[in-house]
Design a protein around this motif. Structure first.
Motif: not given
Length: 617
Positions: A192-196, A213-216, A359-362, A381-386
């Motif tokens: 997903c661009a720019p955010v999933g 995701i960070a490792v990838d 960006l990764l947001v936990d 780009s970003a991935v937000l997890a919650g």
């Protein structure tokens, strides 16, 4: 610039102003109207403290351990809070410090320079200070989002101008540490661009997915900024990323960082840099020159002596200037060379001008919309997890909350772009299936399943779930004098008895957690259960945590059906999903019946045969 975008930013600024006023008001009012006793009653100060120990803190700072002469500490401060400390007899002289650790009986303060030894034998007072540093950073982030170029323009298109989220092809995620659903969630979020979004119900491993995701991202040559709203959540990210061998650099004052991750801080990494080592040697040489100058002045008044002293001081200034230059270079090189940086969402000022690929947001659902913006501005780009069904952002102003400040960016994106940008993790690795069952049905549409490794794990001789109904028992909730919080002595006694039974059965204290929505009940339970190895804290403090056995006191029991915090289903969901093998809940079904979530809970435990009346025990 569109008028709609400007109006949106103006609205967020108004809401932030309301929140700032709500946060600041108690401190200003206390300063104007309250004496020390009043400030203590308001939960802003604690007196009668003495120095229990002194020593070295993290990275060369001084650390003092304070404790009350008698009793336990009231819930005045938490780790990371800024405070001022003064002697009871001389309040006009104070020092500022940060709380680095707090137990039931002690507070550990970290300060750059300790006061003189006279303080160590005095009665001390500690007062919490209003921390206003985040407000200007959030306002600056909103302004940059509205008017900036580059990454800001791309995020402005999405957040303020109705831009779309595109969904590209799924790329293979080569990571043996994740299960199939976690791998799918990671791949979909990346696509997903720019955010999933990654929807992570309790125990499903959303932080683990972010680490994958960070490792990838690094494997593909990118860089990662990993953030969360709280220091505890950031520290958890650091631990997970370090375990994957990514060498994260943690921004933030060491006093606000857990001891387990201090070695990953920017300061610790900088201290180990070759240029920083040279800088320390130059600083030591400068101190020796200044001592030589002092000796020259003391030994005589001749022109030669004064000339010698002036020369030594000139050399010392030059050495110190070079030392500062080298130290700054060392920090800059550590930071610019870091491919993974971790920080709170409001602690990113050192990264100004840097652009990360992701960006990764936990715990993204605990961050307000404006608080997430500074991180986005530093990323392509970003991935937000919650999890929208767990704790929301903390908002003190009810008006700001009604205006939308309590809605996270995660939730706003989900509402705007739909489930196509979100993947829910469905396999939880924490709870016995009976503990999972009701939250899973009521909040996650029955999609949550227990992994085979946990679905039937129990403590010896104990059912995984029990609800003790105190209806009619006379265990009414009450408010301690001078407090806005609530407690329930009857429930507290019952929970304490259950804890003693668990301990007698051989369950280790550190495997037991006790939680409740109310600070006054926390204090009461701690007084009944003095073992500091037992973790007794608010529900909010247990977010993201787990224990083998959890005991929950819901507190509210009254003729009016008033539920207070218990009406917050997100908070209760957290309470019900911290246990791995044993969940014990005490509450009044008659009071709880005023809310459908609790009515469903009581019916559920009755149908499972996990209900008992306090009258029948």
């Amino acid at each position: 610039m569109s008028t709609d975008a400007e109006r949106t930013i103006d609205r967020w600024k108004r809401l932030l102003a309301l929140e700032m006023e709500a946060a600041r008001a108690p401190f200003e009012e206390a300063g104007r109207r309250l004496d020390l006793r009043g400030r203590e009653a308001a939960g802003l100060a604690v007196s009668g403290l003495v120095v229990q120990d002194t020593g070295a803190g993290a990275l060369g700072r001084s650390a003092w351990v304070l404790a009350p002469r008698t009793g336990e500490l009231p819930p005045v401060v938490s780790a990371g809070d800024p405070v001022r400390l003064y002697r009871r007899r001389t309040p006009e002289t104070s020092i500022r410090a940060l709380v680095s650790r707090r137990t039931r009986r002690t507070i550990t303060l970290v300060m750059d320079e300790p006061p003189d030894e006279a303080w160590e034998s005095a009665e001390l007072v500690l007062e919490r200070l209003w921390d206003d540093r985040s407000q200007p950073r959030l306002l600056a982030g909103l302004d940059a989002l509205l008017r900036g170029g580059g990454a800001a323009a791309r995020w402005r298109s999405l957040l303020l101008e109705g831009g779309a989220v595109s969904r590209g092809a799924l790329l293979p995620l080569e990571d043996a540490t994740v299960n199939d659903r976690q791998r799918e969630a990671a791949a979909r979020a990346i696509a997903c661009a720019p955010v999933g979004l990654v929807h992570g119900p309790p125990g499903t491993g959303k932080t683990h997915v972010l680490a994958a995701i960070a490792v990838d991202e690094l494997r593909r040559g990118g860089t990662v900024l990993a953030c969360a709203a709280s220091h505890a959540a950031v520290d958890n990210l650091v631990v997970r990323l370090a375990a994957r061998g990514l060498e994260p650099v943690r921004l933030g004052h060491p006093a606000r960082v857990h001891a387990d991750v201090v070695d990953h801080t920017l300061e610790a990494r900088t201290e180990r840099h070759e240029k920083a080592t040279i800088a320390r040697a130059l600083e030591q040489e400068a101190r020796e020159l200044l001592r030589r100058a002092d000796r020259a002045i003391r030994q005589g008044r001749s022109g030669d002596r004064h000339a010698e002293a002036r020369e030594a001081r000139t050399q010392a200034r030059a050495l110190r200037s070079e030392a500062r230059r080298l130290a700054d270079q060392a920090e800059s090189e550590v930071l610019s060379g870091a491919r993974v940086v971790c920080a709170t969402l409001t602690g990113l000022e050192r990264l100004r001008g840097r652009l990360f690929s992701r960006l990764l947001v936990d715990e993204a659902t605990q961050a307000t919309w404006p608080a997430t913006v500074p991180g986005l501005l530093l990323a392509e780009s970003a991935v937000l997890a919650g999890d929208p069904h767990q704790l929301p952002p903390t908002v003190l102003s009810s008006e700001a909350a009604r205006g939308g400040l309590a809605t996270s960016l995660y939730e706003a994106l989900l509402a705007q772009h739909g489930d196509g940008i979100s993947t829910m993790l469905e396999v939880q690795h924490r709870m016995h299936r009976e503990i999972m069952a009701y939250p899973g049905e009521a909040l996650y549409a029955g999609r949550l399943v227990a992994h085979p490794s946990v679905e039937q794990h129990t403590l010896p001789g104990l059912a995984p779930l029990l609800f003790v109904d105190s209806a009619g028992k006379g265990w009414s909730d009450e408010q301690p004098e001078g407090s806005a919080s609530h407690c329930n002595p009857g429930e507290a006694q019952r929970v304490a008895a259950e804890v003693q039974s668990l301990l007698a059965a051989g369950i280790a204290p550190h495997d037991i957690g006790v939680t409740t929505p109310y600070a006054a009940q926390v204090q009461l339970l701690r007084s009944l259960l003095p073992d500091e190895a037992l973790e007794i804290d608010s529900i909010d403090a247990f977010q993201g945590r787990e224990k083998e056995a959890m005991l929950v006191s819901l507190v509210r029991s009254n003729d009016d059906g008033a539920l207070g915090f218990c009406a917050d289903v997100r908070r209760i969901n957290v309470a019900l999903t911290r246990a791995r093998k044993r969940l014990f809940v005490v509450g009044d079904s008659a009071t709880l019946a005023s809310h459908p979530f609790h009515t469903g809970w009581v019916r559920h435990v009755e149908s499972m045969g996990r209900y008992v009346s306090a009258w029948e025990e």
